[in-house]
Motif scaffolding. Structure first.
Motif, PDB file in Angstrom:
ATOM      1  N   GLN A   9       9.089   8.480  -7.580  1.00  0.00           N
ATOM      2  CA  GLN A   9       8.901   8.782  -9.000  1.00  0.00           C
ATOM      3  C   GLN A   9       7.463   8.481  -9.429  1.00  0.00           C
ATOM      4  OE1 GLN A   9      12.598   7.827  -8.894  1.00  0.00           O
ATOM      5  NE2 GLN A   9      12.538  10.048  -9.062  1.00  0.00           N
ATOM      6  N   ASP A  10       6.856   7.525  -8.752  1.00  0.00           N
ATOM      7  CA  ASP A  10       5.499   7.100  -9.054  1.00  0.00           C
ATOM      8  C   ASP A  10       4.518   8.255  -8.789  1.00  0.00           C
ATOM      9  OD1 ASP A  10       3.001   5.985  -9.142  1.00  0.00           O
ATOM     10  OD2 ASP A  10       3.595   4.121  -8.136  1.00  0.00           O
ATOM     11  N   LYS A  11       3.883   8.737  -9.866  1.00  0.00           N
ATOM     12  CA  LYS A  11       3.027   9.924  -9.748  1.00  0.00           C
ATOM     13  C   LYS A  11       1.921   9.763  -8.708  1.00  0.00           C
ATOM     14  CE  LYS A  11       4.320  12.472 -13.539  1.00  0.00           C
ATOM     15  NZ  LYS A  11       5.278  13.484 -13.177  1.00  0.00           N
ATOM     16  N   SER A  12       1.420   8.530  -8.567  1.00  0.00           N
ATOM     17  CA  SER A  12       0.280   8.335  -7.671  1.00  0.00           C
ATOM     18  C   SER A  12       0.674   8.441  -6.202  1.00  0.00           C
ATOM     19  CB  SER A  12      -0.363   6.972  -7.930  1.00  0.00           C
ATOM     20  OG  SER A  12       0.557   5.952  -7.605  1.00  0.00           O
ATOM     21  N   LEU A  13       1.993   8.480  -5.935  1.00  0.00           N
ATOM     22  CA  LEU A  13       2.443   8.548  -4.537  1.00  0.00           C
ATOM     23  C   LEU A  13       2.920   9.942  -4.147  1.00  0.00           C
ATOM     24  CD1 LEU A  13       4.604   5.283  -4.369  1.00  0.00           C
ATOM     25  CD2 LEU A  13       2.249   5.575  -3.619  1.00  0.00           C
ATOM     26  N   ARG A  62      17.697  -0.666  -0.371  1.00  0.00           N
ATOM     27  CA  ARG A  62      17.754  -2.048   0.126  1.00  0.00           C
ATOM     28  C   ARG A  62      16.490  -2.399   0.898  1.00  0.00           C
ATOM     29  NH1 ARG A  62      21.167  -6.143  -1.301  1.00  0.00           N
ATOM     30  NH2 ARG A  62      21.309  -5.057  -3.270  1.00  0.00           N
ATOM     31  N   LEU A  63      15.993  -1.421   1.670  1.00  0.00           N
ATOM     32  CA  LEU A  63      14.817  -1.665   2.507  1.00  0.00           C
ATOM     33  C   LEU A  63      13.517  -1.622   1.702  1.00  0.00           C
ATOM     34  CD1 LEU A  63      15.864   0.580   5.517  1.00  0.00           C
ATOM     35  CD2 LEU A  63      15.716  -1.906   5.543  1.00  0.00           C
ATOM     36  N   GLY A  64      13.640  -1.360   0.411  1.00  0.00           N
ATOM     37  CA  GLY A  64      12.444  -1.314  -0.429  1.00  0.00           C
ATOM     38  C   GLY A  64      11.635  -0.046  -0.259  1.00  0.00           C
ATOM     39  N   LEU A  65      12.298   1.053   0.108  1.00  0.00           N
ATOM     40  CA  LEU A  65      11.554   2.290   0.345  1.00  0.00           C
ATOM     41  C   LEU A  65      11.436   3.176  -0.898  1.00  0.00           C
ATOM     42  CD1 LEU A  65      12.821   3.295   3.909  1.00  0.00           C
ATOM     43  CD2 LEU A  65      10.631   2.307   3.267  1.00  0.00           C
ATOM     44  N   VAL A  66      12.111   2.791  -1.990  1.00  0.00           N
ATOM     45  CA  VAL A  66      11.961   3.572  -3.208  1.00  0.00           C
ATOM     46  C   VAL A  66      10.566   3.318  -3.771  1.00  0.00           C
ATOM     47  CG1 VAL A  66      12.815   3.936  -5.547  1.00  0.00           C
ATOM     48  CG2 VAL A  66      14.427   3.527  -3.698  1.00  0.00           C
ATOM     49  N   ASN A  67       9.865   4.393  -4.079  1.00  0.00           N
ATOM     50  CA  ASN A  67       8.476   4.296  -4.514  1.00  0.00           C
ATOM     51  C   ASN A  67       7.598   3.542  -3.526  1.00  0.00           C
ATOM     52  OD1 ASN A  67       8.227   5.823  -6.887  1.00  0.00           O
ATOM     53  ND2 ASN A  67       9.328   4.244  -8.035  1.00  0.00           N
ATOM     54  N   SER A  68       7.809   3.867  -2.252  1.00  0.00           N
ATOM     55  CA  SER A  68       6.962   3.290  -1.209  1.00  0.00           C
ATOM     56  C   SER A  68       6.491   4.420  -0.305  1.00  0.00           C
ATOM     57  CB  SER A  68       7.739   2.267  -0.393  1.00  0.00           C
ATOM     58  OG  SER A  68       7.202   2.153   0.906  1.00  0.00           O
ATOM     59  N   ARG A  69       5.238   4.335   0.135  1.00  0.00           N
ATOM     60  CA  ARG A  69       4.710   5.394   1.005  1.00  0.00           C
ATOM     61  C   ARG A  69       5.493   5.495   2.307  1.00  0.00           C
ATOM     62  NH1 ARG A  69      -0.094   7.550  -0.500  1.00  0.00           N
ATOM     63  NH2 ARG A  69      -1.220   6.454  -2.132  1.00  0.00           N
TER      64      ARG A  69
END
Lengths: 329, 297
Positions: B223-227, B138-145
């Motif tokens: 999941q984002d490889k760059s992170l 909900r907080l938008g932390l999926v795939n977020s630094r």
């Protein structure tokens, strides 16, 4: 000086006290808020953290009573009451998972608990300071390294293609063993690396407890003709017994929670038979499902585990308080 | 006479045997690291034929050169990500924990016991990974630094340790500063902070090691490889080996053969070495933290 100060405080405190008593609750609230507003401001980020990251997830547990769908959200999903819990009771996988969890925890405790005690007892006997220091420094190193690295090293060492362990076995004419894919090897390997990772850390605690022992005790024992073993057994060990009891109880309190990182790193379908535990099952419900992720069922199983763990921890804490003045919280 | 020599000699034999066994255990603790380090700088064929078991054979640093000149492997990115998460995350966590612990250690602050209990309750009863995921999503932390920095920014255990330390500083300090006209913020920042350096070092090391080594959080959220941090890169390279990722092949560079084993070993070294800088401090401060945590609680 002391008396003067005391009278002044009393003089100032007296009327001020009377004044506050006259003020209403609300006025008093605003007064303290205005006086301490900076403290509240400093606390605000921490308070937000508590609410958002520690309490909101507890609220999120309501999905265990729903048929949660990420598209409909917590408020839009269908309520199903205790359906997920009934499902848990009838889930044929659960008894096996519970047995795996308890067995893994039992063997971990059996070896990881005494290892640092024995190590600390013998390390305490070393008189050479450099040997002592370097042994302690090296034994603490594995604790510092991530489970991802430790398990990677394990993979490399026991690999059936050129891993050192299998090379050594081959020297004795034993065929390569695919350690990481055989269910029988999962528990021994998990316990082995757990002991390897944690005994140096545990040793620190016991060594710290041993440094507080009064040297006069040893001197008196020597005069009475006690040898090294007698002193270890009758002085050193009883002196750390409180710490041992506390550590043991804390371990018991955590018996339901295995190291999820490590199990996830080490296990795979070929070793599910021994390696699959409740936490990994919960993990797979949501993050590695066969079909659609089943958040609600996973949350329900997790909730049941959390309640059992709570009972264990509170019980352990009670026991710890009884046995010594140390406690967890 | 005979008895004296007996008494004198027996402990010596014990000392030698005991010291030897303990040193052997110490070697068992560092040998795997030495082995991996040697593999990472050995020539491929020696590794393939299992001739490397202690010291490197065919010493060369081509594996590291290859890793650092081939960003597509994602290893350098992983190390940089981990460094970023650890530095920023530790900074945020230490400040946040200190500020919160400071307020909760002030006797004049009403409600400090209540808030402390609220922290403790959430510690002994954890919601679990799925409800956490629902909220963080909900907080938008999926795939977020930020997922590597914010949710773990206050550890209840370290909050207790910091608060216990701050409570041991005499209150008179605050009172006299307050009489001199300093406000709460100035007292916290200019008077208590310098005194709290030892406990800040302890919490800082705990946070740094936890963030650097964390695996489950990035596994679930990034999941984002760059992170992805180096621990996850290592997992994908060696354990997970998913068919979609670029697989490692044997190759020859400047006359040295580089095998997947070399690259895996070098990645492990890169996942260990940066955090080792904290090791000398860690021993001292870990001991402090552990004893405070174990005894006081």
């Amino acid at each position: 000086m002391d008396t003067i100060q005391r009278t002044t405080t009393a003089d100032v405190g007296g009327p001020a006290q009377a004044l506050t008593n006259k003020l209403s609750m609300r006025q008093r609230f605003w007064r303290t808020l205005r006086k301490n507003y900076l403290l509240y401001l400093i606390l605000l980020p921490g308070l937000l953290h508590l609410v958002i990251f520690k309490w909101a997830p507890l609220g999120g547990l309501v999905i265990a009573f729903q048929n949660f769908s990420p598209f409909q959200g917590v408020f839009g999903s269908q309520w199903v009451g205790f359906e997920q819990f009934t499902k848990f009771l009838h889930d044929p996988a659960i008894p096996h998972l519970l047995a795996n969890t308890l067995l893994l925890a039992f063997f971990t405790l059996l070896f990881s608990f005494p290892a640092p005690i024995i190590f600390a007892l013998f390390l305490n006997e070393v008189r050479n300071r450099y040997v002592r220091k370097s042994v302690q420094t090296f034994s603490f190193l594995p604790y510092f390294v991530s489970s991802a690295v430790v398990v990677s090293i394990l993979y490399t060492l026991v690999s059936p293609q050129g891993g050192l362990v299998n090379e050594a076995l081959g020297f004795f004419g034993i065929k390569p063993i695919f350690f990481m894919a055989e269910p029988g090897w999962f528990r021994p390997l998990y316990v082995l690396i757990n002991v390897w990772q944690t005994f140096g850390y545990g040793t620190i605690i016991y060594i710290a407890a041993m440094t507080t022992i009064d040297p006069a005790l040893y001197e008196a024992a020597e005069i009475d003709g006690a040898g090294r073993w007698k002193k270890m057994w009758n002085i050193t060990l009883p002196s750390i017994s409180n710490m041992m009891i506390v550590m043991f109880i804390l371990n018991i309190g955590q018996i339901l929670s295995v190291d999820l990182d490590k199990v996830l790193l080490m296990y795979g379908p070929s070793v599910y038979e021994t390696a699959d535990v409740i936490q990994t099952y919960v993990y797979r419900q949501a993050f590695a499902p066969h079909g659609f992720p089943n958040y609600s069922y996973g949350a329900a199983v997790g909730l049941i585990q959390a309640v059992l763990a709570l009972v264990m921890v509170v019980g352990a804490n009670r026991a710890a308080k009884k046995f010594s003045d140390s406690r967890l919280f | 006479m005979g008895t004296t020599t007996k008494i004198r000699r027996r402990p010596e034999a014990f000392n030698i045997v005991n010291g030897a066994i303990l040193l052997l255990i110490a070697v068992a603790c560092i040998y795997p690291f030495i082995y991996i380090a040697s593999v990472s700088v050995s020539d491929g064929p020696y590794v393939a034929s299992s001739q490397v078991y202690l010291l490197p054979k065919g010493l060369n640093f081509e594996t590291y050169r290859y890793i650092f000149t081939n960003p597509r492997l994602g290893i350098v990115q992983g190390v940089l990500n981990s460094v970023f998460y650890t530095v920023v995350g530790t900074f945020v966590a230490v400040i946040l924990t200190y500020c919160t612990a400071y307020v909760l250690s002030r006797k004049k602050f009403r409600g400090r016991h209540f808030i402390m209990m609220a922290f403790l309750a959430s510690w002994i009863f954890e919601a679990g990974i799925i409800p956490n995921y629902i909220i963080n999503d909900r907080l938008g932390l999926v795939n977020s630094r930020w997922v590597m920095i914010l949710p773990g920014a206050i550890s209840t255990f370290l909050l207790i340790v910091t608060r216990a330390y701050l409570e041991s500083i005499p209150d008179e300090l605050e009172e006299s500063a307050s009489i001199d006209g300093a406000n709460d913020f100035q007292i916290m920042w200019k008077i208590y902070l310098p005194l709290a350096v030892p406990v800040l070092a302890t919490t800082g090391i705990f946070y740094a090691v936890t963030i650097w080594n964390s695996f489950l959080i990035p596994l679930i959220y990034l999941q984002d490889k760059s992170l992805q941090p180096i621990q996850l890169v290592l997992y994908n390279l060696l354990i997970n080996q998913d068919p979609h990722s670029t697989s490692l092949e044997n190759l020859t560079l400047h006359g040295h053969q580089i095998l997947p084993q070399n690259i895996q070993a070098a990645t492990m070294i890169l996942a260990i070495v940066p955090i080792l800088f904290f090791y000398p401090f860690a021993q001292r401060y870990f001991t402090k933290g552990i004893t405070i945590g174990a005894l006081k609680g």
